[in-house]
Write a protein that holds these residues in place. Sequence first.
Motif, PDB file in Angstrom:
ATOM      1  N   LEU A 168     -57.464  53.889  13.050  1.00 14.48           N
ATOM      2  CA  LEU A 168     -56.151  54.521  13.139  1.00 14.48           C
ATOM      3  C   LEU A 168     -55.368  54.224  11.863  1.00 14.48           C
ATOM      4  CD1 LEU A 168     -55.327  53.668  16.852  1.00 14.48           C
ATOM      5  CD2 LEU A 168     -56.141  55.841  15.920  1.00 14.48           C
ATOM      6  N   PRO A 169     -54.829  55.274  11.236  1.00 16.97           N
ATOM      7  CA  PRO A 169     -54.097  55.094   9.988  1.00 16.97           C
ATOM      8  C   PRO A 169     -52.645  54.735  10.300  1.00 16.97           C
ATOM      9  CG  PRO A 169     -54.327  57.433  10.470  1.00 16.97           C
ATOM     10  CD  PRO A 169     -54.927  56.683  11.632  1.00 16.97           C
ATOM     11  N   MET A 170     -52.300  53.461  10.236  1.00 20.19           N
ATOM     12  CA  MET A 170     -50.961  53.047  10.642  1.00 20.19           C
ATOM     13  C   MET A 170     -50.172  52.405   9.521  1.00 20.19           C
ATOM     14  SD  MET A 170     -51.680  51.675  14.474  1.00 20.19           S
ATOM     15  CE  MET A 170     -49.948  51.330  14.683  1.00 20.19           C
ATOM     16  N   TYR A 180     -59.738  53.887   4.297  1.00 24.07           N
ATOM     17  CA  TYR A 180     -59.380  54.080   2.887  1.00 24.07           C
ATOM     18  C   TYR A 180     -58.622  55.389   2.658  1.00 24.07           C
ATOM     19  CZ  TYR A 180     -62.776  50.403   1.498  1.00 24.07           C
ATOM     20  OH  TYR A 180     -63.467  49.229   1.331  1.00 24.07           O
ATOM     21  N   CYS A 181     -58.970  56.418   3.427  1.00 24.21           N
ATOM     22  CA  CYS A 181     -58.370  57.740   3.210  1.00 24.21           C
ATOM     23  C   CYS A 181     -57.173  58.005   4.134  1.00 24.21           C
ATOM     24  CB  CYS A 181     -59.418  58.835   3.381  1.00 24.21           C
ATOM     25  SG  CYS A 181     -60.684  58.829   2.087  1.00 24.21           S
ATOM     26  N   GLY A 182     -56.951  57.127   5.107  1.00 24.13           N
ATOM     27  CA  GLY A 182     -55.780  57.293   5.957  1.00 24.13           C
ATOM     28  C   GLY A 182     -55.881  58.398   6.981  1.00 24.13           C
ATOM     29  N   PRO A 212     -53.303  53.662   2.194  1.00 25.45           N
ATOM     30  CA  PRO A 212     -53.542  53.425   3.625  1.00 25.45           C
ATOM     31  C   PRO A 212     -54.448  52.227   3.882  1.00 25.45           C
ATOM     32  CG  PRO A 212     -54.707  55.416   2.878  1.00 25.45           C
ATOM     33  CD  PRO A 212     -53.898  54.923   1.719  1.00 25.45           C
ATOM     34  N   VAL A 213     -54.134  51.478   4.916  1.00 27.92           N
ATOM     35  CA  VAL A 213     -55.004  50.412   5.437  1.00 27.92           C
ATOM     36  C   VAL A 213     -55.067  50.630   6.942  1.00 27.92           C
ATOM     37  CG1 VAL A 213     -55.274  47.935   5.810  1.00 27.92           C
ATOM     38  CG2 VAL A 213     -54.389  48.766   3.629  1.00 27.92           C
ATOM     39  N   LEU A 225     -58.417  37.055   6.856  1.00 30.11           N
ATOM     40  CA  LEU A 225     -58.044  38.430   6.504  1.00 30.11           C
ATOM     41  C   LEU A 225     -57.210  38.449   5.228  1.00 30.11           C
ATOM     42  CD1 LEU A 225     -56.964  39.785  10.016  1.00 30.11           C
ATOM     43  CD2 LEU A 225     -59.242  39.750   8.968  1.00 30.11           C
ATOM     44  N   SER A 226     -57.376  39.504   4.458  1.00 28.56           N
ATOM     45  CA  SER A 226     -56.526  39.682   3.275  1.00 28.56           C
ATOM     46  C   SER A 226     -55.106  39.992   3.750  1.00 28.56           C
ATOM     47  CB  SER A 226     -57.067  40.830   2.422  1.00 28.56           C
ATOM     48  OG  SER A 226     -56.858  42.054   3.080  1.00 28.56           O
ATOM     49  N   PRO A 227     -54.095  39.733   2.905  1.00 27.64           N
ATOM     50  CA  PRO A 227     -52.697  39.923   3.335  1.00 27.64           C
ATOM     51  C   PRO A 227     -52.423  41.344   3.845  1.00 27.64           C
ATOM     52  CG  PRO A 227     -52.791  38.716   1.267  1.00 27.64           C
ATOM     53  CD  PRO A 227     -54.194  39.129   1.564  1.00 27.64           C
ATOM     54  N   ASP A 228     -52.909  42.363   3.152  1.00 27.03           N
ATOM     55  CA  ASP A 228     -52.667  43.737   3.601  1.00 27.03           C
ATOM     56  C   ASP A 228     -53.252  43.998   4.980  1.00 27.03           C
ATOM     57  OD1 ASP A 228     -51.216  44.689   1.433  1.00 27.03           O
ATOM     58  OD2 ASP A 228     -53.016  45.274   0.315  1.00 27.03           O
TER      59      ASP A 228
END
Lengths: 421, 421
Positions: free
Chosen positions: B387-389, B174-176, B397-398, B247-250
């Motif tokens: 990992l924030p990608m 959530y925080c990236g 961020p996801v 899974l959700s699209p994001d």
Amino acid sequence: MNEWDNMTIAGFQRQLAAGNASSLDWWAACRERIDACESSIQAWEYLALEPTVAMPAKDGPLPALFGVPVAIKDIIDTQRMPTTWGTRGYHCVAASDMDAAIVTQLARLGALPMGKTVSTEYAYFQPSKTRNPHDTRLTPGGSSSGSAAAVASGMVPVALGTQTVGSIIRPASYCGVVGFKPTHGTISTSGVKALAPSMDTVGWFSRSVEDSCILFSLLTGAAPVRRLGSLNGIRIAVCPLPSTPPLSPDVKTAIDEAAMRLTAQGASVTPLRLGPVFDELVTHQQVILAYEAAHALASERIRFGESMSRPLQALLEDGRRLSLERYWQSRQAAEHARHEISAHFTERVDAILAPSATGAAPEGLDSTGDPLYSRAWTLLGGPCLNLPMHRTSEGLPVGIQLVADRFKDAHLLAIAGVLMT
Amino acid sequence: MNEWDNMTIAGFQRQLAAGNASSLDWWAACRERIDACESSIQAWEYLALEPTVAMPAKDGPLPALFGVPVAIKDIIDTQRMPTTWGTRGYHCVAASDMDAAIVTQLARLGALPMGKTVSTEYAYFQPSKTRNPHDTRLTPGGSSSGSAAAVASGMVPVALGTQTVGSIIRPASYCGVVGFKPTHGTISTSGVKALAPSMDTVGWFSRSVEDSCILFSLLTGAAPVRRLGSLNGIRIAVCPLPSTPPLSPDVKTAIDEAAMRLTAQGASVTPLRLGPVFDELVTHQQVILAYEAAHALASERIRFGESMSRPLQALLEDGRRLSLERYWQSRQAAEHARHEISAHFTERVDAILAPSATGAAPEGLDSTGDPLYSRAWTLLGGPCLNLPMHRTSEGLPVGIQLVADRFKDAHLLAIAGVLMT
């Protein structure tokens, strides 16, 4: 000996129900015994000044341990009693922020904490002051020294202990009482000083298997341990771990006697030889202990390192030098062995008969004796039970150990219940 | 953004060695950022008034984390700072008897504790005050809410967290930021409030995989994580657990992007479908959590039960109603699954690619979001890395999650090191 020496939890409940005893009678009897023999045994680090009685709900049944005196090992946090972790004063808190979870559970069940029983230093090897009730020149064993001695001398019917190496089974053997170490993880260690968390296990000492069964069910939420009529069909395997050196004569006799009694009660008793990887568990246990202790006691070492005994300093130094990779290698070896022994248990063994200690309690208070025969079993994580069955020609107790597969605690206690009747 | 926002531990060491920075510079930069944004983020339960600097040995090399500011999650004991365990005051101690073991380790390495970061109540679900730095209307996730938000907003480069359900991976997503949960049992939990000890794991948040690698090696005694030149030969399996709902699209996009990058760097990426018993791990995780929490927090419940949030009260009530037999059934199911997934890893998978969360941070501070995609992996016990990608079209961020077999932490970190360069 008096009427209280053979009192059981169930017996006391019956007395209470019949109006033949009042809630503080057992406590008073224990205090009397403590007054008579504490000066020679020195089982206590601290004695509660008066009983803390939980008020039972109006009209409800009495809680299941109402009025039962219990001792709390001194590495277990208590809010109303000081804790010294066996450090003889260099680390001492007058009161903990919270009772350990198990202390709260006992209080909710109506048990009466009698005090804190002597532990070795942070539950490792350095002995404290406690003496063996059978002969005060001998060690009571450790690390749960005070708990074992307090139960053995009738100062309390039930005492909490912990085992990371052999700290319940060995003192129970030396002191001639029932000692039970449940499956690792069964009793919460919240508020219990950690030594090596992957092995630290809360258990207890009692005078009878019957009381141990009651405690097990009450403290865990397990169904009551069923009573077996006989041991017909029960498969016992004799298996000392490590498999060498040969057993001492006293221990061999104790095992042989137990095997005979088991056979007489209907069990089959056969030898079991596990592979050489099982003998290596002793070394793996030492590696895991050192690594985990060095990490778990990092703060204590920084603050009190210079006051610590040499054996503890050496353990923590050893642990600091171990790499994560070496530690994990031992953890994985233990897991493989756990998997393998579970297969043995599932296919052909209900319980293993093994030595509790290398002999009767050794002389002197400089050591608490050798935990050799507990190292592998503690690492394997299953329930271990010391049963006081044999006496040496000098009259000293030599226990035998029964071990079961993890999660088979109730079955182990049920078997022991038959053996000890 | 300033020069400190991209500072790494190794970079700071180079600056120190070259005489371009002094020991308190990073601390001062962090304090400045805290002054600028704490009022909107509210990541801190307590801020240290001044840095506690460990004096380096004369002529010796500087300790490896010298001058590195670190945040300590508020369920971790500190001797010089108060601890509230996320209880918003109903349970608060001004100072603990001892620092938690991990706090002592960090101090010995020269790190500078900046303060205590906000936790949910006893690290369970009830949120506290912290907001998501990417949008203060959103939750930062939990339970390590403050630690994730503090790293994400540049208030500190490194923050300790803990995970029992999804308390590192979800807020990191959530925080990236990078969030790492090592193999269960790797970091000592001495002095860390227990929620469910068989799953409680200490880990950390950082801005880079590189810093996470350094921390892993320093805090465990592991060899330095080796750098891989590429991902040639690395086998990645895509495997959301649980396998439903879709899974959700994001999240799907984040996974697809990660898979493409992994492929581009030489890895093979294939889907993995585990059996239905793995989907049941979500339920087993809930059973184990409830049983262990009810036992571990027994004293807290007696003292503060009426002040506890409804979700926590419900968890502890649920746990009290569970029998030991039901709990052990879930423990054994988890063990079988651990054994089975180890075989998968050994034979055909280096790391699993999975969602970190069900989507970007949800709006509102009443919930810390859904830990669904962490439950099974936490129970399986292996290392998990967020990992924030990816960013959503709104710029949120996801994260994606990489998971490896137990004891393969260094390999996982090495793979992530390539992916993030």
